[in-house]
Design an enzyme around this catalytic site. Structure first.
Site, PDB file in Angstrom:
ATOM      1  N   ARG A 109       0.724   3.782  -3.251  1.00 61.02           N
ATOM      2  CA  ARG A 109       0.111   5.076  -2.966  1.00 61.02           C
ATOM      3  C   ARG A 109       1.143   6.183  -2.786  1.00 61.02           C
ATOM      4  O   ARG A 109       1.043   7.252  -3.398  1.00 61.02           O
ATOM      5  CB  ARG A 109      -0.773   4.981  -1.712  1.00 61.02           C
ATOM      6  CG  ARG A 109      -1.899   3.967  -1.832  1.00 61.02           C
ATOM      7  CD  ARG A 109      -2.852   4.058  -0.655  1.00 61.02           C
ATOM      8  NE  ARG A 109      -3.709   2.880  -0.551  1.00 61.02           N
ATOM      9  CZ  ARG A 109      -4.949   2.897  -0.096  1.00 61.02           C
ATOM     10  NH1 ARG A 109      -5.494   4.014   0.325  1.00 61.02           N
ATOM     11  NH2 ARG A 109      -5.660   1.775  -0.029  1.00 61.02           N
ATOM     12  N   GLU A 151     -12.215   0.630 -10.075  1.00 65.40           N
ATOM     13  CA  GLU A 151     -11.868  -0.336 -11.127  1.00 65.40           C
ATOM     14  C   GLU A 151     -12.770  -0.250 -12.361  1.00 65.40           C
ATOM     15  O   GLU A 151     -12.276  -0.345 -13.504  1.00 65.40           O
ATOM     16  CB  GLU A 151     -11.883  -1.762 -10.556  1.00 65.40           C
ATOM     17  CG  GLU A 151     -10.730  -2.070  -9.625  1.00 65.40           C
ATOM     18  CD  GLU A 151     -10.940  -1.523  -8.219  1.00 65.40           C
ATOM     19  OE1 GLU A 151      -9.951  -1.404  -7.464  1.00 65.40           O
ATOM     20  OE2 GLU A 151     -12.107  -1.203  -7.871  1.00 65.40           O
ATOM     21  N   THR A 197      -1.006   0.569 -10.166  1.00 66.90           N
ATOM     22  CA  THR A 197      -2.300   0.038  -9.734  1.00 66.90           C
ATOM     23  C   THR A 197      -3.043   0.994  -8.808  1.00 66.90           C
ATOM     24  O   THR A 197      -4.148   0.698  -8.372  1.00 66.90           O
ATOM     25  CB  THR A 197      -2.128  -1.355  -9.092  1.00 66.90           C
ATOM     26  OG1 THR A 197      -3.398  -2.018  -9.021  1.00 66.90           O
ATOM     27  CG2 THR A 197      -1.516  -1.242  -7.698  1.00 66.90           C
ATOM     28  N   GLU A 209       0.821  -1.210   0.000  1.00 64.15           N
ATOM     29  CA  GLU A 209       0.000   0.000   0.000  1.00 64.15           C
ATOM     30  C   GLU A 209       0.857   1.263   0.000  1.00 64.15           C
ATOM     31  O   GLU A 209       0.531   2.248  -0.675  1.00 64.15           O
ATOM     32  CB  GLU A 209      -0.957   0.001   1.193  1.00 64.15           C
ATOM     33  CG  GLU A 209      -2.004  -1.108   1.178  1.00 64.15           C
ATOM     34  CD  GLU A 209      -3.056  -0.939   0.099  1.00 64.15           C
ATOM     35  OE1 GLU A 209      -3.051   0.098  -0.596  1.00 64.15           O
ATOM     36  OE2 GLU A 209      -3.896  -1.845  -0.065  1.00 64.15           O
ATOM     37  N   ASP A 256      -5.238 -10.000  -7.894  1.00 63.62           N
ATOM     38  CA  ASP A 256      -5.652  -9.186  -9.035  1.00 63.62           C
ATOM     39  C   ASP A 256      -4.522  -8.446  -9.736  1.00 63.62           C
ATOM     40  O   ASP A 256      -4.319  -8.569 -10.942  1.00 63.62           O
ATOM     41  CB  ASP A 256      -6.751  -8.196  -8.627  1.00 63.62           C
ATOM     42  CG  ASP A 256      -6.404  -7.401  -7.369  1.00 63.62           C
ATOM     43  OD1 ASP A 256      -5.413  -7.714  -6.691  1.00 63.62           O
ATOM     44  OD2 ASP A 256      -7.154  -6.459  -7.051  1.00 63.62           O
TER      45      ASP A 256
END
Length: 429
Positions: free
Chosen positions: A84, A328, A417, A80, A212
């Site tokens: 980010r 998404e 992502t 994360e 994913d």
């Protein structure tokens, strides 16, 4: 224009009630903390730059310059914080040319490296930025496959910019995962052990949570700079495993809705044309996850009913009815419109935007996740605005409605992502 106002309203709430903190709690007009590193502010930097919110960007930059410190006794999740914070800082550096953001990226990148001090080089999930220590979750020595294989874009870019050899370990992680036994028709299990470096719990496969972005980064690493000693994508099996999964699966995470965009991006860059056929079909499915809900907003998880009831073939269990303002579907609509110019994808995006405005907008500032997409009278606000709403959802909405194909051109940038665009560099052998 609507996307612009959405971001202004989200920023208004964040600035008023959560400035410098990770997340806004818009109903209670306060903040939530995860890492204590201003996640929403950093996630939103490149979005504000792209949308042209100069004043808001300037005040956020000032906070980064004077307040942002990674010298903290705080545990952060490697994945994360990479997608980010590191991704957001690197993207903002490239868009602005401001070395403040590169310096901050170097700082956190260096502090995240203890995660790779494992017997297998498969990284631990958590790092203490101040102490320079790392560890797995308390309950296991496993890491999730998505997390260890979806940090390569960011660290490879940091490696390119710094020429620091310590970041080369990321290349070895990718090679190691590609060599592992335990895959099935290109699908990978969800967990990998940091001691042995092997897949665990091999019977569970998914395109959703915990796996994913592994599939997403297979393609995006290739787009970024295909210089590994292996094929980035198996051209034969990729369509096979998507078809296999979709045909057998009667349940779908909203997270899987990244896949139409990734398949379309692959087809645009020379992968087989049937990938676009799959993208078109799956995009329709993701659209229906919104259109069949009373609020027009998708649940977190949908179950497909083979026997349609009044034209509806999507069921939602009570525990899965929440909407977290996820990006998404909007992300994939952006890719599909860029590649096809079919106006229906803008229409679908507009419908979602209107539903966000009707059911999640908080008058005093910000937007809130909701607990029940099936109840338009009381959707049960959860009092939380995730950082990715500004970093991803609103950015992709703006780009979906922009007529400028050169604005973050997909031939010049690859999105990580967390929707932070990084430049595509020429391939080297």
């Amino acid at each position: 224009v609507m996307s612009f106002h959405f971001l202004q309203h989200a920023w208004k709430g964040y600035k008023a009630f959560a400035w410098g903190h990770d997340e806004l709690k818009p109903i209670s007009k306060t903040h939530g903390e995860w890492f204590g590193l201003g996640l929403t502010l950093i996630d939103a930097l490149d979005t504000m730059w792209i949308l042209g919110l100069k004043d808001e960007f300037a005040e956020a930059r000032k906070w980064v310059e004077t307040e942002l410190s990674f010298s903290k006794n705080v545990d952060v999740n490697l994945f994360e914080s990479t997608i980010r914070i590191l991704g957001g800082l690197l993207s903002t550096y490239h868009l602005t040319g401001d070395t403040l953001f590169l310096d901050k990226a170097k700082d956190i990148g260096f502090r995240l490296m203890p995660a790779f001090k494992t017997p297998s080089k498969i990284p631990y999930s958590d790092v203490n930025l101040g102490k320079g220590t790392a560890h797995p979750p308390r309950w296991t020595t496993d890491s999730t496959v998505a997390e260890v294989t979806s940090i390569q874009l960011e660290f490879r870019e940091l490696s390119r910019l710094t020429q620091d050899p310590q970041y080369q370990v990321l290349y070895e992680v990718t090679r190691q995962v590609h060599r592992l036994e335990g895959k099935r028709d290109g699908l990978v299990p969800m967990f990998i052990n940091t001691n042995s470096g092997k897949f665990t719990r091999r019977g569970a496969f998914t395109l959703g949570a915990r796996a994913d972005s592994y599939y997403e980064y297979l393609l995006k690493q290739c787009r970024y700079k295909c210089s590994f000693g292996f094929q980035c994508l198996d051209r034969v099996s990729i369509a096979h495993w998507v078809k296999l999964f979709l045909h057998l699966c009667l349940i779908q995470d909203h997270l899987v809705c990244f896949l139409p965009g990734t398949l379309a991006l692959g087809a645009h860059n020379g992968l087989p044309a049937d990938h676009m056929d799959l993208a078109l079909q799956l995009m329709e499915t993701c659209h229906q996850m919104y259109a069949q809900m009373e609020t027009g907003l998708s649940p977190e998880i949908a179950h497909f009913n083979l026997q349609s009831n009044n034209g509806r073939d999507i069921d939602v269990k009570p525990a899965d009815r929440h909407n977290l303002l996820r990006p998404e579907t909007i992300e994939s609509l952006f890719y599909m419109y860029r590649f096809t110019k079919d106006s229906k994808y803008r229409d679908w995006g507009w419908d979602i935007l209107q539903s966000f405005n009707k059911y999640t907008r908080v008058p005093s500032g910000g937007y809130t996740s909701i607990s029940n997409v099936r109840d338009p009278v009381y959707p049960a606000p959860r009092d939380k605005m995730e950082s990715f709403f500004l970093g991803e959802t609103l950015k992709y909405l703006f780009l979906l409605f922009s007529d400028d194909n050169e604005l973050i051109s997909l031939d010049k940038y690859v999105f990580n992502t967390e929707a932070h665009p990084l430049p595509i560099w020429p391939s080297t052998s």
